[in-house]
Design a protein around this motif. Structure first.
Motif, PDB file in Angstrom:
ATOM      1  N   PHE A 145      -3.528   0.295   5.484  1.00 50.99           N
ATOM      2  CA  PHE A 145      -3.660   0.109   4.041  1.00 50.99           C
ATOM      3  C   PHE A 145      -2.293   0.066   3.359  1.00 50.99           C
ATOM      4  CE2 PHE A 145      -4.342   1.616  -0.296  1.00 50.99           C
ATOM      5  CZ  PHE A 145      -5.275   0.688  -0.726  1.00 50.99           C
ATOM      6  N   ASN A 146      -1.374   0.952   3.762  1.00 45.96           N
ATOM      7  CA  ASN A 146      -0.057   0.981   3.130  1.00 45.96           C
ATOM      8  C   ASN A 146       0.713  -0.322   3.353  1.00 45.96           C
ATOM      9  OD1 ASN A 146      -0.410   3.525   2.071  1.00 45.96           O
ATOM     10  ND2 ASN A 146       0.623   4.559   3.761  1.00 45.96           N
ATOM     11  N   CYS A 147       0.805  -0.769   4.583  1.00 45.66           N
ATOM     12  CA  CYS A 147       1.534  -2.014   4.875  1.00 45.66           C
ATOM     13  C   CYS A 147       0.869  -3.199   4.182  1.00 45.66           C
ATOM     14  CB  CYS A 147       1.631  -2.241   6.377  1.00 45.66           C
ATOM     15  SG  CYS A 147       2.728  -1.068   7.220  1.00 45.66           S
ATOM     16  N   ASN A 148      -0.466  -3.206   4.140  1.00 42.58           N
ATOM     17  CA  ASN A 148      -1.188  -4.293   3.493  1.00 42.58           C
ATOM     18  C   ASN A 148      -0.875  -4.335   2.004  1.00 42.58           C
ATOM     19  OD1 ASN A 148      -2.989  -6.337   2.878  1.00 42.58           O
ATOM     20  ND2 ASN A 148      -4.684  -5.422   3.977  1.00 42.58           N
ATOM     21  N   CYS A 149      -0.859  -3.174   1.350  1.00 47.80           N
ATOM     22  CA  CYS A 149      -0.552  -3.130  -0.086  1.00 47.80           C
ATOM     23  C   CYS A 149       0.875  -3.575  -0.368  1.00 47.80           C
ATOM     24  CB  CYS A 149      -0.777  -1.723  -0.627  1.00 47.80           C
ATOM     25  SG  CYS A 149      -2.503  -1.272  -0.761  1.00 47.80           S
ATOM     26  N   VAL A 150       1.817  -3.073   0.419  1.00 48.69           N
ATOM     27  CA  VAL A 150       3.218  -3.443   0.214  1.00 48.69           C
ATOM     28  C   VAL A 150       3.415  -4.935   0.454  1.00 48.69           C
ATOM     29  CG1 VAL A 150       5.571  -3.116   1.078  1.00 48.69           C
ATOM     30  CG2 VAL A 150       4.087  -1.148   0.716  1.00 48.69           C
ATOM     31  N   LYS A 151       2.783  -5.471   1.494  1.00 45.90           N
ATOM     32  CA  LYS A 151       2.877  -6.907   1.762  1.00 45.90           C
ATOM     33  C   LYS A 151       2.264  -7.704   0.617  1.00 45.90           C
ATOM     34  CE  LYS A 151       1.501 -10.577   4.831  1.00 45.90           C
ATOM     35  NZ  LYS A 151       0.191 -11.095   5.105  1.00 45.90           N
ATOM     36  N   GLY A 152       1.164  -7.209   0.061  1.00 44.78           N
ATOM     37  CA  GLY A 152       0.533  -7.890  -1.064  1.00 44.78           C
ATOM     38  C   GLY A 152       1.427  -7.951  -2.287  1.00 44.78           C
ATOM     39  N   ILE A 153       2.240  -6.938  -2.489  1.00 45.45           N
ATOM     40  CA  ILE A 153       3.133  -6.894  -3.646  1.00 45.45           C
ATOM     41  C   ILE A 153       4.384  -7.730  -3.418  1.00 45.45           C
ATOM     42  CG2 ILE A 153       4.628  -5.376  -5.009  1.00 45.45           C
ATOM     43  CD1 ILE A 153       2.478  -3.159  -4.479  1.00 45.45           C
ATOM     44  N   TYR A 154       5.028  -7.566  -2.260  1.00 47.92           N
ATOM     45  CA  TYR A 154       6.328  -8.182  -2.007  1.00 47.92           C
ATOM     46  C   TYR A 154       6.282  -9.396  -1.083  1.00 47.92           C
ATOM     47  CZ  TYR A 154       7.969  -3.861  -4.075  1.00 47.92           C
ATOM     48  OH  TYR A 154       8.174  -2.817  -4.930  1.00 47.92           O
ATOM     49  N   GLY A 155       5.183  -9.621  -0.411  1.00 51.61           N
ATOM     50  CA  GLY A 155       5.098 -10.739   0.519  1.00 51.61           C
ATOM     51  C   GLY A 155       5.558 -10.381   1.918  1.00 51.61           C
ATOM     52  N   PHE A 156       6.105  -9.203   2.092  1.00 51.39           N
ATOM     53  CA  PHE A 156       6.504  -8.689   3.394  1.00 51.39           C
ATOM     54  C   PHE A 156       6.535  -7.170   3.272  1.00 51.39           C
ATOM     55  CE2 PHE A 156      10.348  -9.125   0.992  1.00 51.39           C
ATOM     56  CZ  PHE A 156      11.119  -8.036   1.330  1.00 51.39           C
ATOM     57  N   CYS A 157       6.610  -6.489   4.372  1.00 48.94           N
ATOM     58  CA  CYS A 157       6.576  -5.032   4.336  1.00 48.94           C
ATOM     59  C   CYS A 157       7.966  -4.482   4.049  1.00 48.94           C
ATOM     60  CB  CYS A 157       6.024  -4.464   5.642  1.00 48.94           C
ATOM     61  SG  CYS A 157       5.769  -2.687   5.520  1.00 48.94           S
ATOM     62  N   ARG A 158       8.210  -4.160   2.783  1.00 50.71           N
ATOM     63  CA  ARG A 158       9.498  -3.592   2.395  1.00 50.71           C
ATOM     64  C   ARG A 158       9.721  -2.229   3.003  1.00 50.71           C
ATOM     65  NH1 ARG A 158      11.005  -3.483  -3.712  1.00 50.71           N
ATOM     66  NH2 ARG A 158      12.375  -2.003  -2.731  1.00 50.71           N
TER      67      ARG A 158
END
Length: 91
Positions: free
Chosen positions: A63-76
């Motif tokens: 869930f965390n990586c998915n949310c971050v990817k959704g916001i930034y387009g990659f896992c910051r």
């Protein structure tokens, strides 16, 4: 569905989280919001994946990586493009 898209590894393709309760289905090339508006969210998306024969273009993220990817387009958080991690792990 989680098992299929994680190649039976049951881990996040980005960080390696293996807590099943946190694993989610992610659209590899983004576009998840648009796709979910068309087919539905939650179980509607899962039914769509089954009905369409588990199409390519999806993988498993926590869930965390998915949310971050959704916001930034990659896992910051992990400072990696998720698609690169997936290629390296062979998922």
């Amino acid at each position: 569905i989680i098992s299929y898209y994680s190649a039976n590894k049951l881990i996040c393709a980005c960080c390696g989280c293996s807590d099943y309760d946190f694993l989610t289905i992610d659209h590899i090339n983004n576009g998840g919001a648009r796709h979910k508006r068309a087919v539905g969210r939650g179980t509607a998306l899962l039914r769509w994946l089954i009905k369409n024969g588990f199409p390519i273009g999806f993988h498993v993220l926590c869930f965390n990586c998915n949310c971050v990817k959704g916001i930034y387009g990659f896992c910051r958080v992990h400072k990696k493009e998720v698609s690169q991690v997936v290629r390296n792990r062979g998922i």
